[in-house]
Motif scaffolding. Sequence first.
Motif, PDB file in Angstrom:
ATOM      1  N   GLN A  75       0.816  -1.214   0.000  1.00 49.40           N
ATOM      2  CA  GLN A  75       0.000   0.000   0.000  1.00 49.40           C
ATOM      3  C   GLN A  75       0.852   1.267   0.000  1.00 49.40           C
ATOM      4  O   GLN A  75       0.509   2.257  -0.643  1.00 49.40           O
ATOM      5  CB  GLN A  75      -0.941  -0.004   1.211  1.00 49.40           C
ATOM      6  N   LYS A  76       1.957   1.249   0.709  1.00 50.75           N
ATOM      7  CA  LYS A  76       2.870   2.398   0.720  1.00 50.75           C
ATOM      8  C   LYS A  76       3.403   2.684  -0.680  1.00 50.75           C
ATOM      9  O   LYS A  76       3.478   3.839  -1.117  1.00 50.75           O
ATOM     10  CB  LYS A  76       4.028   2.143   1.682  1.00 50.75           C
ATOM     11  N   ASP A  77       3.794   1.614  -1.389  1.00 48.15           N
ATOM     12  CA  ASP A  77       4.331   1.784  -2.742  1.00 48.15           C
ATOM     13  C   ASP A  77       3.255   2.230  -3.723  1.00 48.15           C
ATOM     14  O   ASP A  77       3.532   2.997  -4.654  1.00 48.15           O
ATOM     15  CB  ASP A  77       4.964   0.477  -3.219  1.00 48.15           C
TER      16      ASP A  77
ATOM     17  N   ASN B 220       3.456   5.785  -5.891  1.00 49.61           N
ATOM     18  CA  ASN B 220       3.544   5.778  -7.355  1.00 49.61           C
ATOM     19  C   ASN B 220       2.221   6.066  -8.057  1.00 49.61           C
ATOM     20  O   ASN B 220       2.150   5.959  -9.285  1.00 49.61           O
ATOM     21  CB  ASN B 220       4.064   4.411  -7.830  1.00 49.61           C
ATOM     22  N   GLU B 221       1.170   6.430  -7.305  1.00 47.60           N
ATOM     23  CA  GLU B 221      -0.163   6.509  -7.898  1.00 47.60           C
ATOM     24  C   GLU B 221      -0.291   7.581  -8.984  1.00 47.60           C
ATOM     25  O   GLU B 221      -1.159   7.462  -9.863  1.00 47.60           O
ATOM     26  CB  GLU B 221      -1.216   6.727  -6.812  1.00 47.60           C
ATOM     27  N   ALA B 222       0.544   8.593  -8.977  1.00 52.70           N
ATOM     28  CA  ALA B 222       0.428   9.667  -9.967  1.00 52.70           C
ATOM     29  C   ALA B 222       1.151   9.355 -11.279  1.00 52.70           C
ATOM     30  O   ALA B 222       1.032  10.098 -12.253  1.00 52.70           O
ATOM     31  CB  ALA B 222       0.969  10.968  -9.385  1.00 52.70           C
TER      32      ALA B 222
ATOM     33  N   PHE C  51       4.385  -4.925  -6.116  1.00 56.17           N
ATOM     34  CA  PHE C  51       5.014  -4.416  -4.902  1.00 56.17           C
ATOM     35  C   PHE C  51       4.974  -5.474  -3.795  1.00 56.17           C
ATOM     36  O   PHE C  51       4.231  -6.443  -3.873  1.00 56.17           O
ATOM     37  CB  PHE C  51       4.283  -3.163  -4.412  1.00 56.17           C
ATOM     38  N   GLY C  52       5.739  -5.243  -2.744  1.00 53.47           N
ATOM     39  CA  GLY C  52       5.663  -6.089  -1.554  1.00 53.47           C
ATOM     40  C   GLY C  52       6.766  -7.126  -1.464  1.00 53.47           C
ATOM     41  O   GLY C  52       7.471  -7.410  -2.434  1.00 53.47           O
TER      42      GLY C  52
ATOM     43  N   LYS D  22      -2.320  -0.018 -10.959  1.00 52.21           N
ATOM     44  CA  LYS D  22      -1.902   0.647  -9.718  1.00 52.21           C
ATOM     45  C   LYS D  22      -0.934  -0.217  -8.922  1.00 52.21           C
ATOM     46  O   LYS D  22      -0.121   0.288  -8.156  1.00 52.21           O
ATOM     47  CB  LYS D  22      -3.119   0.961  -8.842  1.00 52.21           C
ATOM     48  N   TYR D  23      -1.048  -1.527  -9.103  1.00 49.71           N
ATOM     49  CA  TYR D  23      -0.239  -2.469  -8.331  1.00 49.71           C
ATOM     50  C   TYR D  23       1.056  -2.844  -9.048  1.00 49.71           C
ATOM     51  O   TYR D  23       1.717  -3.802  -8.664  1.00 49.71           O
ATOM     52  CB  TYR D  23      -1.059  -3.733  -8.039  1.00 49.71           C
TER      53      TYR D  23
END
Length: 222
Positions: free
Chosen positions: A31-33, A37-39, A62-63, A119-120
């Motif tokens: 979730q942090k990543d 990077n969401e933008a 991620f993760g 997103k992931y």
Amino acid sequence: MKKFIFYIAMLFILGIVAYKLFFYFDKKSEQKDIIKNEAITRLSEEELSKIEDGDFILRRGFGFFSNYISKELNSGSIDVTHAGILIKRNDSIYVVHSLSSDVTDIDGLQLQPLKEFLKYSFPNKIIITRAKNCDKNMGMQISQLAQKYLAMHIPFDHKGDFDDDSKFFCTEMIWKILEKDLHCVTLPTEAEARKKFFFSMTPMYDTQYFDIKINQYDIKNK
């Protein structure tokens, strides 16, 4: 004897707790990543225009768990960790893919808008492939089969039994469609070679089986 049973039970409980804690912290890390990077745009309009119904998408997730897959199940500079089948519905693109209930609310096959799926993914770590000699009719068949299995609510294959078609991990569904449904690929049959093949991401971008339509790793390394 009672003490022995008690210790075994405690070890079992501790094992379950450790397992759950691993995925709890893995999800927190993910979730942090995602927020970080969401933008960042993952696929350009030009890249999106190249997508056909029934194509396959590979991403580097991620993760902690993805970190393991990226290093152990790939070769060279490519480090993808997850795969799905692209479905086109009118002007929208979706992904049919299989995830464990350890990392998502649904156990097994699910339909996700491509934008949400992306997103992931790490930016610039996406590959899109198409089955070798795949025309529009074959692409439509792949798409329809993916949606058929989605409607069957096929659960996630937690045991990794790649020849049990009642459950799928992410790449297992893709090979099931290509090898057993459409008979358009020939995969290893000897037990050890087959196991090595299925427990690897490398075949998913092998040009023996696929045409590479988008490879952001090539762009990144230029």
